[in-house]
Design an enzyme around this catalytic site. Structure first.
Site, PDB file in Angstrom:
ATOM      1  N   SER A   1       0.815  -1.221   0.000  1.00 37.45           N
ATOM      2  CA  SER A   1       0.000   0.000   0.000  1.00 37.45           C
ATOM      3  C   SER A   1       0.851   1.275   0.000  1.00 37.45           C
ATOM      4  O   SER A   1       2.007   1.273   0.441  1.00 37.45           O
ATOM      5  CB  SER A   1      -0.912   0.022   1.223  1.00 37.45           C
ATOM      6  OG  SER A   1      -1.731  -1.120   1.241  1.00 37.45           O
TER       7      SER A   1
HETATM    8  C1  LIG Z   1      -3.206  -3.818  -0.773  1.00 34.75           C
HETATM    9  S1  LIG Z   1      -2.727  -5.480  -0.631  1.00 34.75           S
HETATM   10  C2  LIG Z   1      -1.498  -5.630   0.614  1.00 34.75           C
HETATM   11  C3  LIG Z   1      -1.500  -4.624   1.715  1.00 34.75           C
HETATM   12  C4  LIG Z   1      -0.441  -4.889   2.747  1.00 34.75           C
HETATM   13  N1  LIG Z   1      -0.877  -4.314   3.989  1.00 34.75           N
HETATM   14  C5  LIG Z   1       0.880  -4.331   2.294  1.00 34.75           C
HETATM   15  O1  LIG Z   1       1.128  -3.124   2.446  1.00 34.75           O
HETATM   16  O2  LIG Z   1       1.655  -5.089   1.730  1.00 34.75           O
HETATM   17  C6  LIG Z   1      -4.157  -6.276   0.050  1.00 34.75           C
HETATM   18  C7  LIG Z   1      -4.014  -7.778   0.223  1.00 34.75           C
HETATM   19  O3  LIG Z   1      -5.277  -8.280   0.652  1.00 34.75           O
HETATM   20  C8  LIG Z   1      -5.322  -9.643   0.260  1.00 34.75           C
HETATM   21  N2  LIG Z   1      -6.690 -10.115   0.433  1.00 34.75           N
HETATM   22  C9  LIG Z   1      -7.783  -9.867  -0.325  1.00 34.75           C
HETATM   23  N3  LIG Z   1      -8.861 -10.484   0.190  1.00 34.75           N
HETATM   24  C10 LIG Z   1      -8.439 -11.141   1.316  1.00 34.75           C
HETATM   25  C11 LIG Z   1      -9.072 -11.965   2.293  1.00 34.75           C
HETATM   26  N4  LIG Z   1     -10.376 -12.243   2.242  1.00 34.75           N
HETATM   27  N5  LIG Z   1      -8.325 -12.467   3.304  1.00 34.75           N
HETATM   28  C12 LIG Z   1      -7.007 -12.202   3.381  1.00 34.75           C
HETATM   29  N6  LIG Z   1      -6.341 -11.436   2.491  1.00 34.75           N
HETATM   30  C13 LIG Z   1      -7.049 -10.918   1.466  1.00 34.75           C
HETATM   31  C14 LIG Z   1      -4.772  -9.615  -1.151  1.00 34.75           C
HETATM   32  O4  LIG Z   1      -4.323 -10.888  -1.572  1.00 34.75           O
HETATM   33  C15 LIG Z   1      -3.642  -8.573  -1.008  1.00 34.75           C
HETATM   34  O5  LIG Z   1      -2.392  -9.190  -0.817  1.00 34.75           O
END
Ligand SMILES: C[S@@+](CC[C@H](N)C(=O)[O-])C[C@H]1O[C@@H](n2cnc3c(N)ncnc32)[C@H](O)[C@@H]1O
Length: 205
Positions: free
Chosen positions: A50
């Site tokens: 992010s």
């Molecule tokens: C914006 S990204 C990563 C954000 C993270 N905080 C970072 O800065 O690296 C959001 C993540 O949410 C995950 N995601 C989406 N739906 C999800 C769920 N139901 N449970 C767990 N992770 C999920 C995606 O695979 C993705 O890696």
């Protein structure tokens, strides 16, 4: 009136911790030169690390305290899990949960290299998401829940995983929401709105 998302943290604790938990440590080698740029960066698998300004804004709303138990939904690169681990300290606990297994492996390795006052950050860990389950109900309740993927509706199952006075910060349909539990029932909560943000989708079910 909704709180301003730009309200500075009084002690600038969040900025300090975000600097200490270097974003570079959680990025792919080809993205590391861009770590100082205030924009989302690819972590592969169609997902992103992010934007730092967005992470800071969400953390200000989350009001994490030393000793808190925190759930980090969509832990991706592991960067937010490490930042939260630093904010809660050794008396707290952080559970990251991520649905892409390859990201879980990589982020666990990055997290295990993080040191806190000379010791490994053993109180922060990352779990593989069960595709049929949102969050980590078996490890609930959590005093704080950070969701870094955009939901179509407020997921009541995550409100259920908050303590009766817990706080969740979550983007829903392009808007950042802060949900504060005010009592024992899932309907006991207040919601405030904190501006427009774009995220990858939260996959539910
Ligand atoms: C914006 S990204 C990563 C954000 C993270 N905080 C970072 O800065 O690296 C959001 C993540 O949410 C995950 N995601 C989406 N739906 C999800 C769920 N139901 N449970 C767990 N992770 C999920 C995606 O695979 C993705 O890696």
């Amino acid at each position: 009136m909704a709180d301003s998302i730009d309200q500075p943290d009084p002690a600038d604790r969040i900025a300090t911790v975000m600097t200490r938990r270097a974003r570079t440590d959680f990025l792919l080698p080809e993205q590391q030169a861009s770590a100082a740029e205030d924009r989302p960066l690819s972590i592969g698998h169609g997902q992103t690390n992010s934007q730092p300004a967005t992470v800071a804004a969400m953390l200000r709303l989350l009001e994490v305290r030393p000793g808190d138990r925190v759930l980090d939904v969509g832990s991706g690169s592991g960067w937010t899990t490490a930042i939260l681990g630093d904010l809660v300290g050794s008396a707290g606990e952080v559970d990251g949960v991520e649905r892409v297994e390859a990201l879980v492996s990589r982020s666990r390795a990055a997290l295990s290299a993080q040191m806190w006052e000379g010791m490994p950050m053993t109180w922060a860990s990352i779990h593989v998401a069960d595709p049929a389950v949102l969050g980590l109900p078996d490890r609930a309740p959590f005093g704080r829940i950070l969701v870094s993927a955009e939901a179509a509706e407020v997921p009541v199952t995550l409100i259920d995983q908050l303590t009766p006075d817990g706080i969740m910060v979550i983007p829903v349909r392009g808007e950042m929401l802060r949900i504060i539990r005010t009592g024992p029932d899932r309907s006991d909560h207040t919601t405030t709105r904190h501006g427009s943000f774009r995220f990858v989708p939260l996959i539910e079910g």
